[in-house]
Design an enzyme around this catalytic site. Structure first.
Site, PDB file in Angstrom:
ATOM      1  N   SER A 292      -0.441   5.356  -9.232  1.00 21.44           N
ATOM      2  CA  SER A 292      -1.606   5.992  -9.958  1.00 21.44           C
ATOM      3  C   SER A 292      -1.382   5.962 -11.311  1.00 21.44           C
ATOM      4  O   SER A 292      -1.241   5.352 -12.114  1.00 21.44           O
ATOM      5  CB  SER A 292      -1.584   7.350  -9.052  1.00 21.44           C
TER       6      SER A 292
ATOM      7  N   HIS B 200      -5.613   5.998  -1.176  1.00 21.31           N
ATOM      8  CA  HIS B 200      -4.919   6.164  -2.499  1.00 21.31           C
ATOM      9  C   HIS B 200      -3.325   6.212  -1.939  1.00 21.31           C
ATOM     10  O   HIS B 200      -2.389   6.003  -2.993  1.00 21.31           O
ATOM     11  CB  HIS B 200      -5.255   7.643  -3.291  1.00 21.31           C
TER      12      HIS B 200
END
Length: 736
Positions: A590, A705
């Site tokens: 991320s 994610h």
């Protein structure tokens, strides 16, 4: 060493088509890259062993089952070999504390998915107290942040026919009472913020269509989101609306309820000096509650905006208002430091009082990590040089406070969670709480604690997955380019010496005030340390290890400080002989994926492996993709020429060069990631390939994610990454 001059800011993007997540052309490209990567890495004889080891850990029945208390039951979500998508289950507290609890299945996601033809992933549930029969279950398709919401009966263990239900969206829903909820969702055009989150909150009554729900709160399109929380503590009923102006600033609006009454829609009769409105916040951004007569707004429906700095966080605990500061707060007679935790009587605050009790003040080495409350105590975990300490504050009936330190294991990571439920009269868990401890070499241990007598009972202990005998951990410091001392942890395998040839994995994040604290990782122990791998965690600026100032030093125009810190740690590892560029790899996900992408481009000479997970990489378009607009307070606005000037200096997609020599990277992402767009990883890989660079790429079709949707997917992804690392960094290629 700072990043190189930026060369490609004005480039025409040749790979925009890869941003079309599900287009046939993009998915064909993904399948081709996946096939090449999997063919190479799964053929390595180490792949099968590593995958099996990872899956054994993930499916182990000896894991500590995390629990959430709802009334008399303790709920847990569990995945194992037989339940790949998982079981939502429950037991009593007395049974849960036994070595082998007896669990009652509440919802079987594998069975539900099979019956409905859906790839459901558990995304949580919220239940209505104090009886905890009505529940709102969140289900994600493939692990995305967007969820489907359905009402569930926890007594009959079935979905409620005709109950509250929402289609797939990034929704916010909160119980008011059994027949009413607050709801924010995708109501149609104009109902979401630019970031794709809730902009409008409505009150929805059972049995009525969603489009008949009444709007009660609104934000602006440029906000990140709005939210609502209902406090049903008897005698202290409140509704709290929040408007997130950006990732770090928000307005908090308080609506009081009395005797269980539903919040009213009107705000008539507000005392002088108070501004409020029922339908929204747009016209009242500068409202102040100073001068409000006490008791404050003790009429149903009275709504006021809390007079706090917009980067402060507010939390109500019965009669107490708790305030956490992200910047210094100057008042007439006082100055409160960034990172402090303050307490004050809520009604007195609304009447204009500002005589806060300071529960925590940061120092150069200490920062507030977290806190929770029992009936009469506030418990907090503190990071002291990135190791946990434990404190308790007793709130007395006369409004005074008493502080004491609580003995706890050290040095490592402490996590606490109160078991107290303020909605339950004579709650038997009113002063009981759970404490978890772990460090790099110590498995998790879970204790039942009591503030009534400071007793601590060991409830659960995770297995010792790998032999830590002879291993050691040390905390070292590197000097960054501007002279800042940057701490990092080195986890040494047994028998390793500083010979410059240790396979070493350096991990970092450096953003959003998130701290990287010591943790026990069975997978890393079994497939990295066991075979001689060194692991390093860098506590670089941008994180929260030393409070808000440590974070603020690396946002917007200061973002390069994160990369300078990470580079400094890498150089220090090499200078100390812990490793060498041939044997040093980096990993991050991320914002950490942006970190390793930027550092790879800036200093490719330092590394031989880069694992770049669910990353941001195209910093020219990040704010236009999915939730990207919500992060502009961290990175800046690339549409602003002044901001783009400093963003362009580190944006990996705009700095990769065809003539440079880079370590062969591995990019990983997920088609179902609806937070960080998979286009970042796709486009970076495609651009590097077009320039003649070699790389590996893997995109899971599920996972959101988190990168994977079940244990088998996690084990496969992890095995690909570790095989890649051993191929790039290992001393000798071996089947293990």
């Amino acid at each position: 060493m700072a990043g190189p001059p930026q060369h490609n800011a004005a480039m025409t993007d040749p790979f925009l088509h890869l941003e079309a997540v599900d287009s046939p052309e993009a998915l064909a490209w993904v399948r081709e890259r996946n096939a090449l990567t999997e063919a190479e890495l799964t053929a390595d004889p180490r792949y099968a062993r590593i995958r099996a080891e990872l899956l054994r850990v993930m499916n182990s029945p000896d894991r500590i089952p995390d629990v959430t208390r709802r009334g008399a039951f303790f709920y847990n979500f569990w995945r194992d070999e037989q339940h790949k998508r998982g079981l939502w289950r429950r037991t009593s507290f007395d049974d849960w504390r036994q070595p082998q609890p007896t669990w009652e299945t509440v919802l079987d996601l594998d069975a539900l998915g099979a019956a409905e033809g859906e790839n459901w992933v558990w995304a949580g549930a919220s239940a209505l107290g104090p009886d905890y029969r009505r529940c709102l279950v969140h289900l994600s398709r493939g692990g995305a942040d967007a969820t489907v919401i359905r009402e569930f009966d926890l007594v009959e263990k079935r979905f409620v026919e005709g109950g509250f239900a929402l289609p797939e969206a990034k929704s916010d829903i909160e119980w008011i009472d059994e027949n009413t909820v607050f709801v924010g969702t995708d109501f149609g055009p104009g109902s979401l913020t630019r970031s794709g989150y809730v902009r409008v909150i409505k009150r929805w009554k059972r049995g009525t269509p969603l489009d008949a729900a009444e709007t009660v709160f609104e934000g602006d399109e440029e906000d990140v989101s709005v939210g609502v929380m209902v406090d049903r503590t008897p005698g202290w009923e409140r509704t709290i609306f929040t408007r997130s102006l950006d990732f770090y600033r928000e307005e908090t609006w308080l609506e009081l309820r009395v005797d269980g009454a539903n919040p009213a829609a009107a705000d008539d009769g507000a005392p002088a000096g108070v501004t409020g409105q029922a339908a929204g916040v747009t016209a009242t951004k500068r409202a102040s509650v100073s001068g409000l007569d006490v008791p404050a707004g003790r009429a149903p429906g009275r709504r006021v905006k809390l007079d706090l700095p917009d980067d402060a966080s507010a939390d109500f605990w019965e009669r107490t208002l708790l305030v956490t500061l992200r910047s210094d707060w100057e008042l007439a007679d006082s100055r409160y430091l960034a990172g402090s935790l303050l307490a004050i009587d809520a009604d007195a605050f609304l009447a204009g009082a500002r005589d806060f009790t300071i529960l925590f003040t940061p120092t150069d080495t200490r920062s507030l990590d977290d806190y929770d409350t029992t009936a009469t105590h506030l418990l907090m975990t503190v990071l002291d040089n990135v190791a946990g300490r434990l404190e308790a504050w007793h709130r007395h009936d006369d409004g005074t406070w008493t502080r004491r330190e609580i003995e706890a294991p050290h040095p490592g990571t402490l996590d606490l969670g109160s078991l107290h439920d303020p909605e339950i009269a004579d709650d038997p868990f009113s002063e009981r709480w759970l404490l978890d401890y772990t460090d790099f070499l110590t498995p998790d241990s879970l204790w039942l604690c009591s503030t009534a007598n400071d007793e601590r009972e060991l409830l659960k202990r995770s297995p010792q997955w790998f032999d830590a005998e002879g291993m050691r951990v040390e905390q070292l410091f590197a000097t960054s380019e501007d002279g800042t001392q940057v701490p990092y942890f080195v986890v040494w395998p047994k028998g390793a010496t500083a010979d410059g040839a240790n396979p070493t994995l350096l991990y970092g994040y450096g953003g959003f005030e998130i701290s990287l604290a010591p943790e026990y990782a069975p997978d890393r122990g079994l497939v990295w340390h066991k075979d001689g791998g060194v692991f390093v965690v860098a506590n670089i600026r941008g994180g929260g290890e030393f409070g808000p100032e440590w974070h603020e030093a690396a946002v917007e125009e200061g973002k390069q400080a994160s990369y300078d810190d990470f580079i400094a740690v890498a150089e220090d590892l090499i200078a100390r002989g812990i490793t060498s560029p041939r044997h040093l790899g980096i990993m991050g996900g991320s914002n950490g994926g942006l970190l390793v992408g930027a550092v790879m481009v800036q200093r490719p000479d330092l590394f031989n492996a880069v694992v770049c997970q669910v990353p941001l990489l195209d910093m020219k378009r990040y704010h236009l993709l999915l939730a990207g607009a919500s992060w502009m307070a961290e990175y800046g606005n690339p549409d602003d020429p002044e901001h783009w000037e400093f963003i362009a200096d580190y944006s990996p997609y705009h700095n990769v060069e065809p003539d440079a020599v880079y370590p062969r990277p591995l990019f990983t992402t997920s088609t179902r990631d609806d937070r960080v767009h998979p286009g970042h990883a796709r486009k970076m890989a495609a651009l590097m390939l077009s320039q003649g660079h070699d790389l590996l790429y893997f995109e899971n079709t599920e996972g959101g994610h988190g990168g994977a949707a079940d244990n088998e997917q996690h084990a496969h992804l992890g095995a690909l990454e570790y095989v890649y690392l051993w191929q790039r960094l290992g001393r000798v290629l071996s089947a293990g």
